[in-house]
Enzyme design. Structure first.
Site, short mmCIF file in Angstrom:
data_model
loop_
_atom_site.label_atom_id
_atom_site.label_comp_id
_atom_site.label_asym_id
_atom_site.label_seq_id
_atom_site.Cartn_x
_atom_site.Cartn_y
_atom_site.Cartn_z
CG ASP A 78 1.63 -0.11 -4.93
OD1 ASP A 78 0.50 -0.73 -4.48
OD2 ASP A 78 2.37 -0.84 -5.61
CG ASP A 265 -2.90 -2.66 -4.21
OD1 ASP A 265 -2.17 -1.95 -4.00
OD2 ASP A 265 -2.64 -3.19 -5.37
#
Length: 415
Positions: A78, A265
């Site tokens: 992430d 992201d």
């Protein structure tokens, strides 16, 4: 140094991976293992393959090994958050997954992070254990516990490497972490001091940069220290938040001038846009689609894929970044199948908060997060083609003073 990803499926987790049983597939992996052994690379001790797992939030996962003796965890990657955490001394963790739980008492190299540690910014006293609490964009999704330090097991061609990292001992998880996303931990790749890339750079293990490759077949690769290649496209990062860039134009058949910032992201499965950009993009896509529309939550624009439908007419899409660099979107749709029908959807969701370029838009690229130059780089890339990738020798380096996921954090351990 480059982390080449070759994951070894455990009996516990292999049921979540897509079937890949062909002789050709395993021949390619074997070839890459042989090439790896001929180069000076540093990798996770259990291999570095990343795999997109649709049943676990469409995120990319890899296996890491922590502690002494080493314990394996399948963690989501992430770039939208900072803290690396794993389930630990659980009072509430994912209940339906037979995956490892970290126990500081079972590792001879585990050390508690105390309140006077520079990475502890929460309120606590003296030598007490440092608490953390991180909340994410996904509804009611969070993790909390204490910070600990332990060995992350790595290896080069010639030797094993043990790097001490600070991570979260996640005692309480909520929201998506209890079912569809990161049930066995999250590997935060953000810019804050507590993130693993920051620790690697601070300890002189790598340049302060890394790349992630997102293959069209769901197989990827992560390379710490990779600063990309001279022929890659680039755009500067905005100052806040991390990995935030500016987009000046969206092209869906016709050009749409925009002025927006967006977070790149990997912890968000799909792409989210606020109005007016969302409406202008989706309506332009819809006007060019040649199949029957069939809306399906959370996607507003879905289309029939029956045998008579012409899916080859899916509209093309691209972004123009600040500075003029061009970013073709190779995977703007998602295919959804049921027992009775097959549809494809524009995998862009209307957002009320912020613009996020999710993992689906990154498909087909090696994306470089250069934290020294503050630039995002990208190049069309076959994630199996390591011959053309940039590798770095392991040597000291001085550092200058989702609907399904949506895991970008609101708060970090430093806040």
């Amino acid at each position: 140094f480059t982390f080449k990803m070759h994951h070894r499926f455990s009996d516990t987790v292999k049921k979540w991976f897509p079937p890949r049983g062909s002789f050709e597939y395993y021949a390619v992996l074997f070839h890459h293992d042989r090439v790896l052994r001929g180069r000076k690379l540093l990798s996770f001790s259990d291999g570095n393959s990343t795999f997109r797992i649709s049943s676990l939030g469409f995120l990319h996962y890899t296996t890491v090994q922590l502690g002494t003796p080493g314990m394996k965890f399948m963690v989501a990657l992430d770039t939208g958050s900072d803290l690396f955490w794993v389930p630990c001394d659980c009072s509430r963790c994912a209940p339906d997954f037979e995956l490892n739980i970290y126990d500081p008492k079972e590792s001879s190299t585990s050390k508690k992070v105390t309140c006077n540690n520079s990475l502890c910014r929460n309120r606590c006293l003296g030598t007490s254990s440092c608490p953390y609490m991180v909340s994410y964009v996904s509804a009611q999704t969070s993790t909390s516990g204490i910070l600990v330090e332990d060995v992350l097991h790595l290896k080069t061609e010639d030797e094993n490497v043990e790097a001490y990292v600070t991570f979260g001992c996640g005692q309480v998880q909520s929201g998506s972490f209890l079912d569809i996303a990161a049930p066995n931990g999250l590997f935060g790749l953000g810019m804050e001091k507590v993130s693993v890339p920051s620790i690697f750079s601070r300890e002189g293990l790598t340049p302060d940069s890394f790349s992630m490759c997102f293959g069209s077949d769901g197989v990827g690769r992560i390379s710490f220290g990779d600063k990309g290649s001279p022929d890659q496209e680039e755009t500067p990062f905005n100052l806040n938040p991390a990995y935030n860039i500016s987009i000046t134009q969206i092209r869906v058949g016709t050009s749409i001038d925009v002025d927006l910032t967006a977070l790149f992201d990997s912890g968000t499965s799909f792409t989210y846009l606020v109005d007016p950009a969302y409406t202008r993009l989706s309506e332009s896509f819809n006007s060019q689609a040649r199949n029957t529309r069939d809306s399906r939550l959370p996607f507003e624009y879905c289309y029939d894929m029956s045998p008579e439908a012409n899916v080859s007419l899916v509209p093309s899409m691209s972004l123009t970044m600040k500075g003029g660099s061009y970013f073709t979107v190779y995977d703007p749709i998602i295919v959804i199948s049921t027992q009775s029908e097959l549809v494809y959807c524009l995998a862009v969701v209307k957002s009320t908060e912020m613009n996020i370029i999710g993992q689906n838009f990154m498909t087909g690229y090696r994306v470089v997060f250069d934290r020294e130059k503050f630039i995002l780089g990208w190049k069309k890339f076959d994630c199996y083609d390591i011959e053309n990738s940039t590798s770095f020798q392991v040597e000291p380096h001085s550092k200058p003073p989702a609907v399904a996921a949506g895991l970008r954090n609101h708060t970090t351990p430093e806040s």
